[in-house]
Enzyme design. Structure first.
Site, PDB file in Angstrom:
ATOM      1  N   GLU A  84       0.785  -1.171   0.061  1.00  0.00           N
ATOM      2  CA  GLU A  84       0.043  -0.355   0.100  1.00  0.00           C
ATOM      3  C   GLU A  84       0.952   1.289  -0.035  1.00  0.00           C
ATOM      4  O   GLU A  84       0.677   2.331  -0.548  1.00  0.00           O
ATOM      5  CB  GLU A  84      -0.874   0.223   1.270  1.00  0.00           C
ATOM      6  CG  GLU A  84      -2.045   0.693   1.204  1.00  0.00           C
ATOM      7  CD  GLU A  84      -2.962   0.448   0.006  1.00  0.00           C
ATOM      8  OE1 GLU A  84      -3.694   1.297  -0.567  1.00  0.00           O
ATOM      9  OE2 GLU A  84      -3.019  -0.805  -0.210  1.00  0.00           O
ATOM     10  N   ASP A  85       1.941   1.122   0.757  1.00  0.00           N
ATOM     11  CA  ASP A  85       2.533   2.580   0.834  1.00  0.00           C
ATOM     12  C   ASP A  85       4.046   2.587   0.242  1.00  0.00           C
ATOM     13  O   ASP A  85       4.379   3.775   0.120  1.00  0.00           O
ATOM     14  CB  ASP A  85       2.881   3.052   2.338  1.00  0.00           C
ATOM     15  CG  ASP A  85       1.505   2.922   3.236  1.00  0.00           C
ATOM     16  OD1 ASP A  85       0.327   3.065   2.727  1.00  0.00           O
ATOM     17  OD2 ASP A  85       1.696   2.911   4.800  1.00  0.00           O
TER      18      ASP A  85
END
Ligand code: MN
Length: 708
Positions: A84-85
């Site tokens: 996600e990051d």
């Protein structure tokens, strides 16, 4: 807050020491590799607290290590924000580590997305969906640990964000922890969530509790002493604790049960832990002997455990001066289960079989619940909820308004439409899945938003039975089709019979009732409508029945009768032959086909040669002047090579209101191409207009309407 899973490791070395107490060295090594990968990926990112980002996944892994989770779960915890990051794709994780770890990380990331896109939907359904979407229970455990650490560090967030996250924690995460029997985590979620959500209310209650504690101290010590002495007299070995109510549970009671703070604080609560079940009941006897029990407050959750496996005896007593005393009595194992729930299977049973997978662990937990329940002699129904949540055979989909519907695996938009309402199902014509048009036969997946498009007067399509899976959809479709076909058959049968009678200058009203019933019983029909249905479906010939009704051999055979008008709206009992595709304006002939009603062919249809051998199955028909329908027709068009000719043909036809059903290039040689085009028109006049317009296009050498 003193949770048991507090004090996460500060560095990987701390974590590593802890892991070596229950994992194999090569497993710890794998976890270390995941740590290095994550540290690298998050390089340069920081938390709001200013710490390097890696401190967060490390803390999450620490929480899970305290639960003795397996090495794959810990690796997923360390990598949980990487997709996600930091934009590392899933397949890289699969290659770098293993598929299972990649799946876990992907699962955690997906949950995050679902939450972000649907903050407004109902909390309870969210809990269900969260559980259903995670095939692997470890995804949930990582997510819970992730949220736990975020809640522990929530003070670094801006106030607005703090409230939103706290609300979500109270509404979704705390109940999930509760469903999984993880009481310690549930309480921590509630306490931290309450503080962040209502800082003022929680600090007021906290102060009030501190004040009350001073006054209560002596009473508590007194009761403890009395209970201990009583148990000692009966030779019962037990540990007795005073229990303090948590801030959130006080607040919740004040709010939902409308009790005042002092009413709640006037209750004194104790827990008694013993070694075995028998002793639980002996303790119960002893305390009931000591103080008078309050009627109706005794609960035997040992014989009848709660759905998440919680077991305990609960009773309330009148102490001296009538103060209420709440007592929980349970064994050590029950206490462990009550605090840790599903995580208990990793915590205390890990050594049995360190290789056992998470799914197996979750099943063991279920099995335990089942056994507890069976020994209590109860129906199995009570764990159905938990079971469905953990091992979903359901998918959860949204309506455009955000309502959630649970559907069985394999369900289609048709099933969904009928689940929303039978009328929606019956008039459904198309659907959108996640805002895109999709086939009605698509298989639904959890998290999708499904919008059903209906049209007034639309009717179920028999083809739906090929893919609808829910009982409700299937039986509704069958029912509607049957009714529809029956009423259409009756109508057609009546028209056919009346027409035949009229050719004899008779009408249905002229037929004497006894004559009618004689024909019905001779033909084995229960009533007149059944007979009409038989005629409409082609199982009976109208002129044969007419002859019987007027007892006259003079009734003419169909071809001499006035033709039946075809309106195009007869529905299932009048169909149009696919071989010749008749359209209004074409001379037509009806063929009565047993069980199917009338099939309309063009007079020039090639198949007519064969059909004419049985003239009694043919009937004269003609188009009603007011047909208002679209009919398919097929054109074969020769074109010289022109760039983009297919698009030109399509747009030309559409410009004169013909809908294209299909268009394809069928042949091609050096000079000429042949295009097949199936389009819908109103009648021959319309078709002539379409052909005329097509001819004006450059490069078209020949247009033929094809009739096989
Ligand atoms: Mn995280």
């Amino acid at each position: 807050m003193n949770g048991p899973f507090d004090a996460p490791s500060q560095s990987f070395d701390d974590l590593s020491i802890q892991l070596h107490t229950y994992l194999e060295p090569e497993q710890v090594e794998a976890v270390h590799r995941a740590y290095c990968f994550a540290e690298n990926a998050h390089e340069g990112q920081t938390r709001r607290s200013g710490e390097p980002y890696i401190s967060h996944p490390l803390a999450v892994a620490g929480i899970l290590a305290n639960m003795h989770m397996d090495h794959q779960c810990l690796m997923a915890a360390l990598l949980h924000d990487v997709i996600e990051d930091t934009g590392v794709p899933k397949h890289i994780l699969g290659r770098e580590f293993d598929e299972e770890v990649a799946e876990l990380v992907d699962g955690v990331s997906k949950l995050k997305n679902i939450f972000q896109s649907r903050a407004e939907a109902q909390a309870e359904n969210f809990q269900k969906m969260t559980l259903a979407m995670s095939r692997d229970i470890r995804v949930i455990l990582v997510k819970l640990a992730d949220r736990l650490h975020n809640m522990r560090t929530i003070s670094y967030l801006p106030a607005e964000k703090r409230k939103r996250i706290a609300k979500e924690t109270l509404e979704i995460y705390a109940p999930i922890a509760s469903r999984l029997g993880m009481n310690d985590i549930r309480i921590e979620f509630e306490e931290l969530g309450f503080r962040a959500m209502h800082p003022l209310r929680s600090s007021m209650i906290e102060k009030a509790v501190k004040r009350a504690r001073g006054n209560r101290k002596e009473v508590v010590a007194n009761i403890l002493e009395t209970i201990r002495a009583a148990l000692e007299r009966d030779n019962i070995e037990a540990e007795v604790f005073g229990r303090e109510k948590h801030l959130y549970s006080i607040y919740d009671k004040m709010r939902t049960k409308h009790k005042s703070f002092s009413e709640i604080m006037d209750v004194y609560a104790f827990r008694i832990i013993v070694d075995d079940v028998d002793t639980c009941y002996r303790v119960l006897g002893a305390v009931h002997n000591l103080y008078k029990p309050v009627a109706g407050r005794f609960k035997d959750y040992i014989a009848i455990p709660k759905a998440n496996g919680y077991q305990s005896l609960h009773t309330t007593l009148f102490g001296m001066h009538g103060i209420p005393i709440e007592i929980q009595i349970r064994t050590r194992i029950m206490d462990m289960v009550a605090n840790n729930g599903i995580a208990g299977h990793w915590l205390y049973k890990a050594s049995d079989d360190s290789a056992s997978g998470s799914h197996k662990r979750a099943r063991e937990w279920m099995q335990d619940l089942l056994e507890i329940q069976q020994s209590a002699g109860n129906s199995l129904e009570f764990i159905e909820n938990v079971k469905i949540d953990l091992f979903p055979d359901e998918v959860y989909v949204f309506t455009p308004r955000g309502d959630i519907y649970d559907m069985p695996q394999g369900a289609t938009p048709i099933d969904f439409a009928y689940a929303v309402h039978t009328d929606i199902g019956n008039t459904c014509v198309a659907c959108r899945i996640d805002r895109r048009l999709a086939p009605l036969s698509a298989t639904l997946e959890s998290g999708q938003t499904v919008e059903i498009i209906t049209a007034p007067g639309a009717q179920p399509n028999p083809a739906w039975l090929g893919f609808a899976v829910t009982g409700k959809a299937r039986s509704s479709i069958r029912h509607t089709l049957k009714n529809q076909q029956r009423s259409e058959s009756i109508n057609l049968g009546r028209r056919l019979l009346e027409r035949t009678l009229k050719s004899q200058n008779q009408s249905l009203e002229d037929i004497p009732a006894d004559r009618l019933s004689a024909v019905l019983s001779e033909r084995n029909y229960s009533d007149f409508n059944a007979l009409l249905e038989g005629i409409g479906l082609g199982n009976q010939m109208a002129y044969v029945i007419a002859r019987q009704l007027i007892s006259d051999d003079e009734v003419e055979t169909p071809d001499k009768q006035k033709p039946l008008a075809i309106k195009g709206t007869e529905g299932l009992v009048v169909t149009y032959a696919r071989c010749c595709k008749p359209i209004p304006g074409d001379p037509i002939i009806g063929h009565i086909s047993a069980g199917r009603g009338i099939v309309i062919h063009t007079e020039t249809c090639r198949n007519m040669t064969e059909l004419r051998e049985k003239p009694e199955e043919l009937m004269t028909v003609q188009w009603d002047p007011k047909v208002n329908q679209e009919f398919s027709v097929e054109l074969r068009i020769n074109v010289e090579h022109e760039k983009g000719i297919v698009a030109v043909l399509a747009s030309t036809a559409t410009a004169v209101d013909a809908n294209i059903e299909r268009i394809s290039l069928v042949e091609k040689d050096a000079r000429l191409s042949t295009v097949n085009m199936v389009l819908t028109v109103k009648d021959r006049v319309h078709l002539a207009r379409v052909i005329k317009r097509l001819r004006t296009q450059k490069g078209i050498t020949r247009i033929v309407r094809t009739k096989n």
